[in-house]
Design a protein around this motif. Sequence first.
Motif, PDB file in Angstrom:
ATOM      1  N   ILE A  20      45.006  36.511  32.472  1.00 27.15           N
ATOM      2  CA  ILE A  20      44.816  37.669  33.353  1.00 27.15           C
ATOM      3  C   ILE A  20      44.816  37.174  34.798  1.00 27.15           C
ATOM      4  CG2 ILE A  20      43.337  39.630  33.932  1.00 27.15           C
ATOM      5  CD1 ILE A  20      42.080  39.351  31.136  1.00 27.15           C
ATOM      6  N   GLY A  21      45.847  37.510  35.554  1.00 25.60           N
ATOM      7  CA  GLY A  21      45.918  37.140  36.956  1.00 25.60           C
ATOM      8  C   GLY A  21      46.926  36.033  37.211  1.00 25.60           C
ATOM      9  N   ALA A  22      47.892  36.308  38.102  1.00 28.45           N
ATOM     10  CA  ALA A  22      48.885  35.310  38.509  1.00 28.45           C
ATOM     11  C   ALA A  22      48.421  34.605  39.779  1.00 28.45           C
ATOM     12  CB  ALA A  22      50.250  35.954  38.720  1.00 28.45           C
ATOM     13  N   VAL A 149      43.002  46.898  30.790  1.00 31.61           N
ATOM     14  CA  VAL A 149      42.049  47.993  30.658  1.00 31.61           C
ATOM     15  C   VAL A 149      40.764  47.525  29.982  1.00 31.61           C
ATOM     16  CG1 VAL A 149      41.656  50.284  29.665  1.00 31.61           C
ATOM     17  CG2 VAL A 149      43.924  49.659  30.543  1.00 31.61           C
ATOM     18  N   LYS A 150      40.927  46.698  28.950  1.00 32.43           N
ATOM     19  CA  LYS A 150      39.755  46.208  28.225  1.00 32.43           C
ATOM     20  C   LYS A 150      40.143  45.035  27.343  1.00 32.43           C
ATOM     21  CE  LYS A 150      40.207  49.283  24.210  1.00 32.43           C
ATOM     22  NZ  LYS A 150      39.522  50.282  23.366  1.00 32.43           N
ATOM     23  N   LEU A 151      39.126  44.331  26.864  1.00 28.28           N
ATOM     24  CA  LEU A 151      39.319  43.308  25.852  1.00 28.28           C
ATOM     25  C   LEU A 151      39.264  43.950  24.476  1.00 28.28           C
ATOM     26  CD1 LEU A 151      36.914  40.532  27.222  1.00 28.28           C
ATOM     27  CD2 LEU A 151      39.416  40.592  27.445  1.00 28.28           C
ATOM     28  N   ARG A 188      37.229  37.071  41.893  1.00 26.89           N
ATOM     29  CA  ARG A 188      35.898  37.659  42.034  1.00 26.89           C
ATOM     30  C   ARG A 188      35.850  39.129  41.640  1.00 26.89           C
ATOM     31  NH1 ARG A 188      34.760  38.126  48.565  1.00 26.89           N
ATOM     32  NH2 ARG A 188      36.393  39.615  49.090  1.00 26.89           N
ATOM     33  N   GLY A 189      37.008  39.757  41.473  1.00 25.71           N
ATOM     34  CA  GLY A 189      37.044  41.144  41.005  1.00 25.71           C
ATOM     35  C   GLY A 189      37.076  41.247  39.496  1.00 25.71           C
ATOM     36  N   SER A 190      36.781  40.163  38.807  1.00 21.22           N
ATOM     37  CA  SER A 190      36.848  40.127  37.345  1.00 21.22           C
ATOM     38  C   SER A 190      36.004  41.220  36.711  1.00 21.22           C
ATOM     39  CB  SER A 190      36.372  38.758  36.838  1.00 21.22           C
ATOM     40  OG  SER A 190      36.202  38.792  35.441  1.00 21.22           O
ATOM     41  N   GLN A 191      36.574  41.832  35.688  1.00 16.83           N
ATOM     42  CA  GLN A 191      35.855  42.857  34.921  1.00 16.83           C
ATOM     43  C   GLN A 191      35.314  42.313  33.596  1.00 16.83           C
ATOM     44  OE1 GLN A 191      35.397  46.212  36.053  1.00 16.83           O
ATOM     45  NE2 GLN A 191      35.977  45.076  37.884  1.00 16.83           N
ATOM     46  N   ALA A 197      30.246  43.499  27.828  1.00 14.23           N
ATOM     47  CA  ALA A 197      29.103  44.380  27.585  1.00 14.23           C
ATOM     48  C   ALA A 197      29.520  45.594  26.766  1.00 14.23           C
ATOM     49  CB  ALA A 197      28.488  44.812  28.913  1.00 14.23           C
ATOM     50  N   ALA A 198      30.723  46.119  27.040  1.00 17.37           N
ATOM     51  CA  ALA A 198      31.217  47.286  26.301  1.00 17.37           C
ATOM     52  C   ALA A 198      31.448  46.961  24.826  1.00 17.37           C
ATOM     53  CB  ALA A 198      32.514  47.786  26.934  1.00 17.37           C
ATOM     54  N   LEU A 199      31.658  45.683  24.521  1.00 18.91           N
ATOM     55  CA  LEU A 199      31.855  45.260  23.135  1.00 18.91           C
ATOM     56  C   LEU A 199      30.539  44.912  22.450  1.00 18.91           C
ATOM     57  CD1 LEU A 199      35.017  43.004  23.588  1.00 18.91           C
ATOM     58  CD2 LEU A 199      34.914  45.226  22.440  1.00 18.91           C
TER      59      LEU A 199
END
Length: 228
Positions: A20-22, A149-151, A188-191, A197-199
């Motif tokens: 995730i992230g280039a 969107v999510k893991l 630093r904008g990592s979700q 937590a959602a899992l």
Amino acid sequence: LMSKQQSSQNGFGGQHAVVIGASMAGLLASRVLSDHFEQVTVIERDSLPQEIQPRKGVPQGRHVHILLHKGASIMQDLFPDLFPALIQDGSIPIDTVADFHWYNFGAWKPRFKSGITFYSQSRPLLEGHVRERVAARSNVRFLAACDVVKLCANEDATRITGVQVRHREGEPHEEVLSADLVVDASGRGSQTPQWLAALGYEKVEESTIKVDVGYATRLYRRPDHSNF
């Protein structure tokens, strides 16, 4: 780094890794993973420019940039042809002691040949060259203008099985990418803490180191009579 880390005959590896992230971290991670996984997919929310220019996801990209010696050494190992190409496009190799004029605490620092080389170039130039070399690897693909969107996890949430992404180019749509390994290099904008937590995972322990230092940079044209 979250994963179902499959072991193979050669140790660490698997069929598919998602990054995730280039960012520079994401690009270098992708280069390393391409030696161990059959396929590596790099997901980047920005549209990646063909030309050398700053992009929204790298706000520090307009600052003066220097690649330090250790980073250069690692990149040299991963991309043997990188620095000749960078120098041809304007990167400047600098001896960190002999080629710098340091004025600190009321005195000029002594200068001598240290053999420790920095490379001075813009961040977009460095990133562009590294991204070009990563993209040239046959088992690496880039998904630009694409949001994670999510893991995704298995039924009892004991392992991460991939990511759900939203494509923004062309006709917008979502899909699930299955993966043996997911690496978050989104900065630093990592979700990731919210996704975990959602899992149902416990809150991720975080360490904060306050530096309390800021800086500004500006480009100058060196006068012809300057001795620097």
